[in-house]
Design an enzyme around this catalytic site. Structure first.
Site, PDB file in Angstrom:
ATOM      1  N   ASP A  98       0.867  -1.162   0.000  1.00 32.55           N
ATOM      2  CA  ASP A  98       0.000   0.000   0.000  1.00 32.55           C
ATOM      3  C   ASP A  98       0.915   1.226   0.000  1.00 32.55           C
ATOM      4  O   ASP A  98       2.017   1.200   0.553  1.00 32.55           O
ATOM      5  CB  ASP A  98      -0.862   0.036   1.266  1.00 32.55           C
ATOM      6  CG  ASP A  98      -1.941  -1.043   1.283  1.00 32.55           C
ATOM      7  OD1 ASP A  98      -1.925  -1.929   0.404  1.00 32.55           O
ATOM      8  OD2 ASP A  98      -2.784  -1.008   2.198  1.00 32.55           O
ATOM      9  N   HIS A 154       5.030  -7.160  -0.513  1.00 32.43           N
ATOM     10  CA  HIS A 154       4.870  -8.426  -1.214  1.00 32.43           C
ATOM     11  C   HIS A 154       5.641  -8.420  -2.537  1.00 32.43           C
ATOM     12  O   HIS A 154       6.039  -7.373  -3.035  1.00 32.43           O
ATOM     13  CB  HIS A 154       3.378  -8.664  -1.488  1.00 32.43           C
ATOM     14  CG  HIS A 154       2.537  -8.693  -0.253  1.00 32.43           C
ATOM     15  ND1 HIS A 154       2.033  -9.856   0.269  1.00 32.43           N
ATOM     16  CD2 HIS A 154       2.128  -7.697   0.581  1.00 32.43           C
ATOM     17  CE1 HIS A 154       1.330  -9.589   1.366  1.00 32.43           C
ATOM     18  NE2 HIS A 154       1.375  -8.273   1.573  1.00 32.43           N
ATOM     19  N   SER A 255       7.258   4.247   5.703  1.00 37.26           N
ATOM     20  CA  SER A 255       8.497   4.547   5.001  1.00 37.26           C
ATOM     21  C   SER A 255       8.252   4.554   3.509  1.00 37.26           C
ATOM     22  O   SER A 255       7.195   4.950   3.048  1.00 37.26           O
ATOM     23  CB  SER A 255       9.591   3.542   5.380  1.00 37.26           C
ATOM     24  OG  SER A 255      10.844   4.026   4.961  1.00 37.26           O
TER      25      SER A 255
END
Length: 290
Positions: A98, A154, A255
């Site tokens: 995300d 991922h 981050s």
């Protein structure tokens, strides 16, 4: 005005935001938060999460758990199954996390930028001339994770992980205000360079960049937590094959992930400055002829 609205208004003041999030003992505060966030006390946990909600748009409705052991447990939460499916099209490289789309575009020889008008070099970021050559004139994209977002990342495609290089460094905030003021910020912060090869043989490199507070990066395929306390070797040879969507690891705070791809890859239509994107959604398209 609500308390949250007042806080938001104050933090939008650039000078104040930069002062509060950067002109502080960053390393000491980061170490403290690393310890504090793992305290498994219900009072500490509940007060910490309540404070976090005041400063952000934290939404835990997608979380797999309904109760957390600690603030750290909440930061690194898993989601309910099926909420981040990866685009099945084999020509699509998906978002690893995300995030908010930051700078993206073509690498000019070996120069890219962290924000408009703020360039940095691939060599400063990666530290390896051979890897720099692999991405010369290629494509890049940065994804910024805010503190309230899902922190796990991922595999954006099927690939083999060949090597990870951990580069120690500072823990500057990575928000747009800091990116405007701190030259070569990504090259100064702690980061991991994850070198991979797609099944077609092309190089795809992921660079998770840590930031202030809990600046640690967990990589499952190495079974390591990389942070300021990492000692010994900083280059880790790998031979791990993963499939698109497989979980690679997590950040322990908001981050950035920088994605580096070959020059013939094209950005998908949903990629625009400031766009919010979810893990598994289209990022780049690989031409069918390759």
């Amino acid at each position: 005005m609500t308390v949250r609205g007042l806080i938001s208004a104050l933090t939008q003041q650039e000078d104040l935001n930069f002062l509060l999030t950067n002109r502080i003992p960053r390393a000491a505060l980061t170490r403290f938060m690393g310890w504090f966030s793992k305290i498994e006390n219900p009072w500490v946990r509940d007060a910490s999460i309540a404070c976090w909600r005041m400063f952000s748009d934290l939404d835990l409705s997608e979380a797999k758990k309904t109760e957390f052991k600690s603030l750290h447990d909440c930061f690194t939460r898993e989601l309910k199954p099926g909420l981040r499916p990866s685009d099945p099209d084999p020509s699509i490289v998906v978002s690893p996390s995300d995030g908010i789309v930051g700078a993206f575009g073509a690498i000019q020889d070996t120069e890219l930028f962290q924000i408009k008008g703020a360039p940095y070099s691939l060599l400063d970021l990666l530290g390896d001339p051979k890897l720099v050559d692999a991405h010369r004139n290629g494509r890049f994209l940065t994804l910024r994770l805010t503190s309230s977002m899902y922190h796990r990342f991922h595999a954006p495609h099927d690939f083999r992980i060949e090597r990870v290089t951990f580069i120690s460094g500072d823990t500057w905030n990575v928000n747009p205000i800091a990116l405007k003021r701190v030259e070569r910020l990504f090259c100064k912060n702690e980061r991991a360079v994850i070198e991979t090869k797609l099944t077609s043989g092309e190089s795809l490199t992921l660079v998770p960049v840590a930031a202030i507070l809990v600046a640690s990066i967990r990589l499952h395929f190495l079974d390591l937590l990389l942070n300021a306390d990492t000692r010994g070797p900083t280059v880790f040879p790998c031979d791990a094959s993963v499939h698109k969507g497989d979980e690679l690891g997590w950040f322990e705070h908001g981050s950035t992930i920088i994605v580096l791809a070959p020059d013939h890859f094209e950005f998908c239509d949903n990629i625009k400055d400031g766009a919010r994107i979810l893990a598994g959604q289209p990022l780049m398209r690989k031409p069918a002829s390759t």
